[in-house]
Design a protein around this motif. Structure first.
Motif, short mmCIF file in Angstrom:
data_model
loop_
_atom_site.label_atom_id
_atom_site.label_comp_id
_atom_site.label_asym_id
_atom_site.label_seq_id
_atom_site.Cartn_x
_atom_site.Cartn_y
_atom_site.Cartn_z
N ASP A 59 2.76 0.43 3.94
CA ASP A 59 2.21 -1.02 4.42
C ASP A 59 2.97 -2.22 3.33
O ASP A 59 2.43 -1.88 2.26
CB ASP A 59 0.93 -1.34 4.57
CG ASP A 59 0.16 -0.10 5.50
OD1 ASP A 59 0.92 0.23 6.32
OD2 ASP A 59 -0.81 0.40 5.13
N CYS A 119 -5.38 0.54 4.14
CA CYS A 119 -4.28 -0.21 4.99
C CYS A 119 -5.15 -1.29 5.80
O CYS A 119 -4.51 -2.38 5.71
CB CYS A 119 -4.28 0.80 6.37
SG CYS A 119 -3.27 2.25 5.95
N SER A 136 -2.85 -1.81 9.38
CA SER A 136 -2.58 -2.88 8.43
C SER A 136 -2.16 -4.35 9.13
O SER A 136 -2.68 -5.33 8.67
CB SER A 136 -1.60 -2.44 7.39
OG SER A 136 -0.15 -2.55 7.81
N ARG A 185 -7.30 5.49 5.77
CA ARG A 185 -7.04 4.31 6.24
C ARG A 185 -7.31 2.92 5.54
O ARG A 185 -7.16 1.88 5.84
CB ARG A 185 -6.94 4.27 7.60
CG ARG A 185 -6.62 5.63 8.40
CD ARG A 185 -5.06 6.08 7.95
NE ARG A 185 -4.11 4.94 8.28
CZ ARG A 185 -3.59 4.92 9.55
NH1 ARG A 185 -3.91 5.82 10.51
NH2 ARG A 185 -2.69 4.10 9.96
N ASN A 196 0.96 -1.10 -0.24
CA ASN A 196 0.00 -0.01 -0.04
C ASN A 196 0.86 1.22 0.02
O ASN A 196 1.51 1.65 1.10
CB ASN A 196 -0.98 -0.04 1.35
CG ASN A 196 -1.80 1.36 1.50
OD1 ASN A 196 -1.89 2.08 0.50
ND2 ASN A 196 -2.01 1.51 2.81
N CYS A 228 0.58 4.59 2.33
CA CYS A 228 1.07 4.45 3.74
C CYS A 228 2.42 3.93 4.07
O CYS A 228 2.98 3.98 4.97
CB CYS A 228 -0.18 3.81 4.46
SG CYS A 228 0.25 3.71 6.49
N CYS A 264 1.73 0.03 9.30
CA CYS A 264 0.79 0.72 10.34
C CYS A 264 0.09 -0.19 11.28
O CYS A 264 -0.16 -1.38 10.78
CB CYS A 264 0.05 1.76 9.75
SG CYS A 264 -1.31 1.26 8.73
ZN ZN Z 1 -1.22 1.71 6.80
#
Ligand code: ZN
Length: 149
Positions: A40, A124, A66, A121, A35, A38, A63
């Motif tokens: 991830d 995530c 995730s 988010r 991702n 972010c 994060c």
């Molecule tokens: Zn994330």
């Protein structure tokens, strides 16, 4: 992040102590997910027995949302058939994106509904589910196992 308390506790718990985290030897399906919004990243590995997800583990870094989502997902789909897992993916996708989607019967996965208040988010939380779908699809290329006895 201000999810309601119950949901927040589930997310924090699964982020601190992710379930099914680590390598999986002799996996017969796998996929990587990223991702970029972010940062991830995760790798998902599965062992399938006939049509059933016998074992599933993930590795990677991301994060809290995730990581918690991947942890919750592996718990939820272990022991399920490929069809059941993909059905759950559809439900989670609706839960994350549709304001009136009900979390009934989803158990701890209901915690993910708290994420939809934070559109940035959602990716995530959905990353691991998209990765699961591509791992299961990659496995489709193999012929079904046939017993010789
Ligand atoms: Zn994330």
């Amino acid at each position: 992040m201000e999810l309601n308390d119950l949901y927040r506790d589930v997310i924090l718990d699964h982020n601190r102590r992710p379930r099914n985290f680590g390598p999986l030897e002799a996996a017969d399906a796998s996929a990587d997910g990223v991702n970029p919004l972010c940062g991830d990243r995760l790798t998902l590995r599965l062992k399938l027995a006939a049509d059933k997800i016998e074992e599933i583990r993930f590795e990677g870094q991301g994060c809290a949302i995730s990581t918690a989502s991947a942890s919750l997902m592996t718990e939820a789909v272990k022991g399920k058939t490929r069809g059941e897992a993909l059905g759950l993916f559809e439900r989670i996708h609706r839960l994350l994106t549709e304001e009136d989607a009900e979390p009934d019967g989803l158990g701890k996965l209901a915690a993910l509904s708290g994420v939809r208040a934070y559109p940035a988010r959602v990716k995530c939380a959905s990353l691991c589910w998209h990765t699961l779908a591509s791992a299961l699809k990659s496995h489709d290329a193999q012929p079904p196992q046939v017993s010789t006895e």
